[in-house]
Design a protein around this motif. Structure first.
Motif, PDB file in Angstrom:
ATOM      1  N   SER A 123       0.764  -0.867   0.079  1.00  0.00           N
ATOM      2  CA  SER A 123      -0.223  -0.053  -0.360  1.00  0.00           C
ATOM      3  C   SER A 123       1.068   1.375  -0.145  1.00  0.00           C
ATOM      4  CB  SER A 123      -0.868   0.164   1.144  1.00  0.00           C
ATOM      5  OG  SER A 123       0.170   0.503   1.891  1.00  0.00           O
ATOM      6  N   TYR A 124       0.346   2.707  -0.060  1.00  0.00           N
ATOM      7  CA  TYR A 124       1.225   3.964   0.120  1.00  0.00           C
ATOM      8  C   TYR A 124       1.771   4.011   1.140  1.00  0.00           C
ATOM      9  CZ  TYR A 124       2.100   8.916   0.904  1.00  0.00           C
ATOM     10  OH  TYR A 124       2.120   9.637   1.233  1.00  0.00           O
ATOM     11  N   GLU A 125       1.175   4.013   2.307  1.00  0.00           N
ATOM     12  CA  GLU A 125       1.728   3.407   3.633  1.00  0.00           C
ATOM     13  C   GLU A 125       2.597   2.992   3.420  1.00  0.00           C
ATOM     14  OE1 GLU A 125       0.754   5.551   5.507  1.00  0.00           O
ATOM     15  OE2 GLU A 125      -0.920   6.807   4.079  1.00  0.00           O
ATOM     16  N   GLU A 126       2.606   1.661   3.334  1.00  0.00           N
ATOM     17  CA  GLU A 126       3.872   0.578   2.909  1.00  0.00           C
ATOM     18  C   GLU A 126       4.768   1.370   3.454  1.00  0.00           C
ATOM     19  OE1 GLU A 126       1.857  -3.746   3.816  1.00  0.00           O
ATOM     20  OE2 GLU A 126       1.941  -3.054   2.026  1.00  0.00           O
ATOM     21  N   TYR A 127       4.733   2.203   2.017  1.00  0.00           N
ATOM     22  CA  TYR A 127       5.654   2.202   0.571  1.00  0.00           C
ATOM     23  C   TYR A 127       6.614   3.718   1.189  1.00  0.00           C
ATOM     24  CZ  TYR A 127       8.830   2.497  -2.994  1.00  0.00           C
ATOM     25  OH  TYR A 127       9.747   1.869  -3.957  1.00  0.00           O
ATOM     26  N   ARG A 128       5.395   3.939   1.526  1.00  0.00           N
ATOM     27  CA  ARG A 128       5.813   5.387   2.817  1.00  0.00           C
ATOM     28  C   ARG A 128       7.037   5.558   3.460  1.00  0.00           C
ATOM     29  NH1 ARG A 128       1.697   9.216   5.276  1.00  0.00           N
ATOM     30  NH2 ARG A 128       3.277   9.997   7.010  1.00  0.00           N
ATOM     31  N   GLN A 129       6.317   3.606   4.261  1.00  0.00           N
ATOM     32  CA  GLN A 129       7.180   3.863   5.333  1.00  0.00           C
ATOM     33  C   GLN A 129       8.356   3.243   5.477  1.00  0.00           C
ATOM     34  OE1 GLN A 129       5.293   1.271   7.889  1.00  0.00           O
ATOM     35  NE2 GLN A 129       5.642   1.855   9.903  1.00  0.00           N
ATOM     36  N   TYR A 130       8.635   2.554   3.803  1.00  0.00           N
ATOM     37  CA  TYR A 130       9.748   2.199   3.853  1.00  0.00           C
ATOM     38  C   TYR A 130      10.952   3.411   3.695  1.00  0.00           C
ATOM     39  CZ  TYR A 130      12.219   0.130  -0.825  1.00  0.00           C
ATOM     40  OH  TYR A 130      13.286   0.014  -1.346  1.00  0.00           O
ATOM     41  N   LEU A 131      10.349   4.385   2.194  1.00  0.00           N
ATOM     42  CA  LEU A 131      11.594   5.028   2.176  1.00  0.00           C
ATOM     43  C   LEU A 131      11.377   6.289   3.394  1.00  0.00           C
ATOM     44  CD1 LEU A 131       9.646   6.897  -1.342  1.00  0.00           C
ATOM     45  CD2 LEU A 131      11.738   5.379  -1.244  1.00  0.00           C
ATOM     46  N   THR A 132      11.031   6.147   4.880  1.00  0.00           N
ATOM     47  CA  THR A 132      10.724   6.617   5.561  1.00  0.00           C
ATOM     48  C   THR A 132      12.001   5.992   6.251  1.00  0.00           C
ATOM     49  OG1 THR A 132       8.785   7.490   6.060  1.00  0.00           O
ATOM     50  CG2 THR A 132      10.583   7.610   7.822  1.00  0.00           C
ATOM     51  N   SER A 135      15.755   7.770   4.219  1.00  0.00           N
ATOM     52  CA  SER A 135      15.632   7.953   4.617  1.00  0.00           C
ATOM     53  C   SER A 135      15.941   9.186   5.884  1.00  0.00           C
ATOM     54  CB  SER A 135      15.320   9.585   3.812  1.00  0.00           C
ATOM     55  OG  SER A 135      13.437   9.708   4.730  1.00  0.00           O
ATOM     56  N   GLY A 136      15.158   8.428   7.236  1.00  0.00           N
ATOM     57  CA  GLY A 136      14.973   8.596   8.836  1.00  0.00           C
ATOM     58  C   GLY A 136      14.365  10.105   8.609  1.00  0.00           C
ATOM     59  N   GLY A 137      12.974  10.516   7.717  1.00  0.00           N
ATOM     60  CA  GLY A 137      12.484  10.998   7.589  1.00  0.00           C
ATOM     61  C   GLY A 137      11.076  10.924   7.059  1.00  0.00           C
ATOM     62  N   ASP A 138      10.149  11.204   6.889  1.00  0.00           N
ATOM     63  CA  ASP A 138       9.157  11.595   6.799  1.00  0.00           C
ATOM     64  C   ASP A 138       8.301  12.390   5.923  1.00  0.00           C
ATOM     65  OD1 ASP A 138       6.576  10.296   5.088  1.00  0.00           O
ATOM     66  OD2 ASP A 138       5.299  10.938   7.009  1.00  0.00           O
ATOM     67  N   ASP A 139       8.509  11.686   4.493  1.00  0.00           N
ATOM     68  CA  ASP A 139       8.898  13.105   2.678  1.00  0.00           C
ATOM     69  C   ASP A 139       7.164  12.120   1.917  1.00  0.00           C
ATOM     70  OD1 ASP A 139       8.196  14.193   0.643  1.00  0.00           O
ATOM     71  OD2 ASP A 139      11.195  14.475   0.502  1.00  0.00           O
ATOM     72  N   PRO A 140       5.998  12.676   2.262  1.00  0.00           N
ATOM     73  CA  PRO A 140       4.669  12.476   1.725  1.00  0.00           C
ATOM     74  C   PRO A 140       5.051  12.611   0.440  1.00  0.00           C
ATOM     75  CG  PRO A 140       4.111  13.418   4.030  1.00  0.00           C
ATOM     76  CD  PRO A 140       5.599  13.162   3.561  1.00  0.00           C
ATOM     77  N   ASP A 141       5.678  13.360   0.133  1.00  0.00           N
ATOM     78  CA  ASP A 141       5.758  13.671  -1.622  1.00  0.00           C
ATOM     79  C   ASP A 141       6.336  13.491  -2.331  1.00  0.00           C
ATOM     80  OD1 ASP A 141       4.582  15.770  -3.812  1.00  0.00           O
ATOM     81  OD2 ASP A 141       6.554  16.635  -4.050  1.00  0.00           O
ATOM     82  N   ARG A 142       7.474  13.070  -1.716  1.00  0.00           N
ATOM     83  CA  ARG A 142       8.359  11.699  -2.242  1.00  0.00           C
ATOM     84  C   ARG A 142       8.016  10.482  -2.972  1.00  0.00           C
ATOM     85  NH1 ARG A 142      13.507  10.789  -3.046  1.00  0.00           N
ATOM     86  NH2 ARG A 142      14.442  13.355  -3.234  1.00  0.00           N
ATOM     87  N   ALA A 143       7.230  10.259  -1.156  1.00  0.00           N
ATOM     88  CA  ALA A 143       7.118   9.546  -1.398  1.00  0.00           C
ATOM     89  C   ALA A 143       5.571   8.577  -2.588  1.00  0.00           C
ATOM     90  CB  ALA A 143       6.609   8.823   0.062  1.00  0.00           C
ATOM     91  N   LYS A 144       4.944  10.108  -2.292  1.00  0.00           N
ATOM     92  CA  LYS A 144       3.323   9.594  -3.739  1.00  0.00           C
ATOM     93  C   LYS A 144       4.354   9.629  -4.588  1.00  0.00           C
ATOM     94  CE  LYS A 144      -0.449  12.041  -4.967  1.00  0.00           C
ATOM     95  NZ  LYS A 144      -0.343  12.326  -5.644  1.00  0.00           N
ATOM     96  N   LYS A 145       4.990  10.279  -5.601  1.00  0.00           N
ATOM     97  CA  LYS A 145       5.953   9.922  -6.398  1.00  0.00           C
ATOM     98  C   LYS A 145       6.813   9.339  -6.804  1.00  0.00           C
ATOM     99  CE  LYS A 145       6.418  15.035  -7.291  1.00  0.00           C
ATOM    100  NZ  LYS A 145       7.189  16.126  -6.916  1.00  0.00           N
TER     101      LYS A 145
END
Length: 193
Positions: A123-132, A135-145
């Motif tokens: 899911s998007y949330e799982e992928y967002r957590q993966y990128l976090t 990077s150690g920081g949440d970047d929703p725009d980066r994760a969305k793209k």
């Protein structure tokens, strides 16, 4: 393809710079085993089952040793700068057949780590957590793209095939332009930076 083919592609080099920046946990301009161990520990914390801890640690140590450091001898003080990393990465991916198969196997493991609810899709949330984790920081725009670039069929989930093929294309292909590239780590950084 030779390592020179990869190195002569500004888009491929931008991909590598993007990955380098993401993996530079301390932001000190070098990659170290400590960076990769930190990321491995973040993945371990995310897992509901701690039985994979050693597998995850070994995966990241192997990535650092064979891909980032080019298989060279390592010690606690080994630091790999961006230029050296890019050259090592080009050498690693230029051994196409064996490297692609190794990349597929590695991404099979990563898919299972990212798919934290074990649904068989990300899911998007799982992928967002993966990128976090990287990077150690949440970047929703980066994760969305990043997510949208891998969700090829646009159904709101990344399948195992989409995940693996997107990562393989990112590392092992030389696109004609930046528009023709998956973005598993988010938008590419400026190649002049």
């Amino acid at each position: 393809m030779t390592s020179e083919n990869f190195l002569s592609s500004s888009v491929w080099v931008a991909r590598m710079k993007t990955y380098f920046k993401l993996m530079d946990v301390k932001g000190d301009g070098v990659l170290s085993l400590l960076d990769y161990e930190t990321i491995a520990d973040r993945f371990i914390e995310l897992q509901s089952d701690s039985s994979n801890s050693e597998v995850i640690r070994a995966l990241f140590q192997n990535l650092f040793h064979n891909f980032v450091a080019g298989g060279n001898t390592l010690d606690a003080n080994t630091r790999i700068g961006e230029e050296e990393f890019i050259k090592n990465a080009a050498k690693a991916v230029s051994v196409i057949e064996s490297a692609i198969e190794a990349g597929r196997r590695k991404n099979e493991v990563f898919f299972d780590l990212v798919d934290t609810n074990h649904s068989g899709k990300i899911s998007y949330e799982e992928y967002r957590q993966y990128l976090t984790i990287y990077s150690g920081g949440d970047d929703p725009d980066r994760a969305k793209k990043a997510f949208e670039s891998l969700d090829v069929n646009g159904n709101g989930f990344i399948t195992r095939t989409e995940f693996i093929e997107g990562h393989v294309r990112y590392w092992f292909t030389i696109p004609s332009d930046q528009a023709d590239t998956p973005l598993p780590y988010g938008p590419l950084i400026d190649t002049d930076a």
